[in-house]
Design a protein around this motif. Structure first.
Motif, PDB file in Angstrom:
ATOM      1  N   THR A 124       0.847  -1.100   0.180  1.00 23.73           N
ATOM      2  CA  THR A 124       0.053   0.025   0.070  1.00 23.73           C
ATOM      3  C   THR A 124       0.934   1.421   0.057  1.00 23.73           C
ATOM      4  O   THR A 124       1.740   1.275   0.865  1.00 23.73           O
ATOM      5  N   ALA A 125       0.402   2.095  -0.943  1.00 23.03           N
ATOM      6  CA  ALA A 125       1.746   3.358  -0.948  1.00 23.03           C
ATOM      7  C   ALA A 125       0.430   4.505  -1.331  1.00 23.03           C
ATOM      8  O   ALA A 125      -0.527   4.437  -1.814  1.00 23.03           O
ATOM      9  N   ALA A 126       0.970   5.682  -0.529  1.00 24.85           N
ATOM     10  CA  ALA A 126       0.036   6.749  -0.697  1.00 24.85           C
ATOM     11  C   ALA A 126       1.143   7.951  -0.684  1.00 24.85           C
ATOM     12  O   ALA A 126       2.077   8.193  -0.302  1.00 24.85           O
ATOM     13  N   ALA A 127       0.532   8.933  -1.471  1.00 24.43           N
ATOM     14  CA  ALA A 127       1.231  10.479  -1.466  1.00 24.43           C
ATOM     15  C   ALA A 127       0.027  11.235  -2.025  1.00 24.43           C
ATOM     16  O   ALA A 127      -1.160  10.933  -2.227  1.00 24.43           O
ATOM     17  N   GLU A 128       0.210  12.506  -2.005  1.00 20.85           N
ATOM     18  CA  GLU A 128      -0.753  13.531  -2.675  1.00 20.85           C
ATOM     19  C   GLU A 128      -1.172  13.182  -3.846  1.00 20.85           C
ATOM     20  O   GLU A 128      -0.330  13.355  -4.864  1.00 20.85           O
ATOM     21  N   GLY A 129      -2.509  12.925  -3.856  1.00 19.37           N
ATOM     22  CA  GLY A 129      -2.956  12.662  -5.311  1.00 19.37           C
ATOM     23  C   GLY A 129      -2.814  11.084  -5.906  1.00 19.37           C
ATOM     24  O   GLY A 129      -3.279  10.930  -7.039  1.00 19.37           O
ATOM     25  N   MET A 130      -2.396  10.332  -5.054  1.00 22.12           N
ATOM     26  CA  MET A 130      -2.040   9.239  -5.596  1.00 22.12           C
ATOM     27  C   MET A 130      -2.317   7.927  -4.280  1.00 22.12           C
ATOM     28  O   MET A 130      -1.558   8.166  -3.454  1.00 22.12           O
ATOM     29  N   THR A 131      -2.754   6.891  -4.594  1.00 25.05           N
ATOM     30  CA  THR A 131      -2.783   5.708  -3.874  1.00 25.05           C
ATOM     31  C   THR A 131      -2.622   4.711  -4.729  1.00 25.05           C
ATOM     32  O   THR A 131      -3.193   4.569  -5.672  1.00 25.05           O
TER      33      THR A 131
END
Length: 315
Positions: A124-131
C-alpha cells in the motif's frame, strides 16, 4: 682586486647541471621499462616500448562502456525517472515480452512525500493525489481505486513487487520510452495519475454475474476473455446492443437457463468486469466460446481461435 671566474667556466658548469637533471628525469620516467598513458580517445590504454620511436602502439584494453553515475556503476540497461538514474536499485524482468520493474523505487522517485507499507507480499503506497494497492500473484493492481491489468501477474522479487512498466506508467500519468527488453527505460511524469472510473450500474451488474457464472473457476485471463465475447456481441450488428440483452438472448448462455446467472459474483469476477468495461480485452474479436471438454455447434460452424484456461474461443 676581485677575481672573476672566466665566463666559459661558468657556462660549462651550467650545461653540466642541466645534463645531469635531464638524465635523472629520463631514468625516472622509464624506470619500469615501459611508459603508460591513457589516450584522449575514450577507453584506450597504450604501452610504449623504451625505444627512440613511438609509432607502434598496442591496444590492451577494450572500450569502456560502463559510465559512473552518482559514484556507482550504472546498470545496463539503465532506468531513469524524471532524468535521475535509479537503475542501480531497481529490479526489472520481462514476462511474455512485457517489461516489469520494481514499483517502490519508481514511486519514491516520483513522490517525495510517499508513505508506504509492504508486508507479506502486499503493498500500500500513498502520496498527495495518488494511492496504489498491489498484491503478489494478483493479475491486477489499483491506482486511485482504478483497476489495472497485469497479465503476467504482480511479481514478488528481490524484496519488492514488480509491475508491467507501461501499464504502471499509464496509471501514474507518466510517459515511458524504451519499454523493450534490453533497452534503457526513461520514465517521466507528464500528467496526473488516473482517477476512479464510473460504470453504468446495470452493465457492471450483469457482466460480472455472467463472468462469474461462466468462468468463476478460471484465471483472470479466462474471465476477461468471457467478458470480451459478451462485449464483442454488443458491438456486432447481428446481436442485441446491450449487455443484459446479449446475456438473456434465448439459448445463448447456459447460466440463464440453470439460474446460476443470479449468483453474487466474487471479487475477481467483479474486477474482470470492470477491466472489460475499461477496455481490456482477451480473445480479440471472438464471438463464441465453449468448454474444452464439449464438442459443440461452434466447433462445427465457427473458426477456432484460441484456448484460454478451460474454454475454447471462436470467431
Amino acid at each position: 682586486m676581485k677575481k672573476h671566474l672566466p665566463s666559459a667556466v661558468i657556462l660549462s658548469a651550467l650545461l653540466l647541471v642541466l645534463c645531469l637533471h635531464a638524465l635523472a628525469a629520463e631514468n625516472e620516467s622509464f624506470d619500469s621499462g615501459t611508459r603508460t598513458s591513457v589516450s584522449s580517445g575514450a577507453g584506450y590504454l597504450f604501452t610504449n616500448p623504451q625505444e627512440t620511436t613511438y609509432t607502434d602502439y598496442t591496444d590492451v584494453l577494450p572500450t569502456i562502456t560502463a559510465a559512473r553515475i552518482n559514484g556507482t556503476l550504472r546498470t545496463e540497461p539503465d532506468i531513469t525517472v524524471n532524468g535521475v538514474s535509479i537503475g542501480h536499485m531497481t529490479a526489472r524482468t520481462t514476462v511474455d515480452g512485457a517489461v516489469y520493474v520494481a514499483v517502490i523505487p519508481v514511486l519514491q522517485s516520483l513522490y517525495p512525500d510517499l508513505v508506504l507499507n509492504f508486508q507479506d507480499g502486499r503493498l500500500t503506497a500513498a502520496a498527495e493525489g495518488m494511492t496504489l494497492h498491489a498484491a503478489a500473484g494478483d493479475a491486477y493492481f489499483q491506482v486511485n481505486e482504478r483497476y489495472l491489468y497485469a497479465p503476467g501477474t504482480v511479481i514478488q522479487q528481490d524484496g519488492g513487487l514488480l509491475l508491467p512498466v507501461r501499464i504502471l506508467c499509464k496509471a501514474l500519468g507518466c510517459s515511458v520510452l524504451g519499454d523493450q527488453e534490453g533497452q534503457d527505460l526513461a520514465i517521466r511524469q507528464v500528467e496526473s495519475p488516473v482517477t476512479a472510473p464510473s460504470y453504468e450500474e446495470n452493465d457492471l451488474y450483469w457482466l460480472s454475474r455472467a463472468i462469474y457464472a461462466e468462468a468463476g473457476n478460471q484465471p483472470m485471463k479466462g474471465r476477461i476473455a468471457v467478458g470480451t465475447v459478451i462485449l464483442n456481441r454488443v458491438k456486432d450488428p447481428t446481436f442485441p446492443d446491450t449487455i443484459e440483452d446479449v446475456i438473456f438472448s434465448p439459448g445463448q448462455f447456459s447460466p440463464v437457463a440453470n439460474g446460476t446467472i443470479y449468483r453474487e459474483p466474487d471479487k475477481d469476477s467483479l474486477v474482470a468486469a470492470k477491466l472489460c468495461l475499461d477496455g481490456v480485452r482477451e480473445a480479440d474479436d471472438c464471438l463464441y466460446f465453449n468448454v474444452t471438454t464439449m464438442y459443440s455447434w461452434a466447433d462445427r460452424a465457427r473458426t477456432y481461435y484460441c484456448t484460454i484456461g478451460g474454454h475454447n474461443f471462436y470467431l
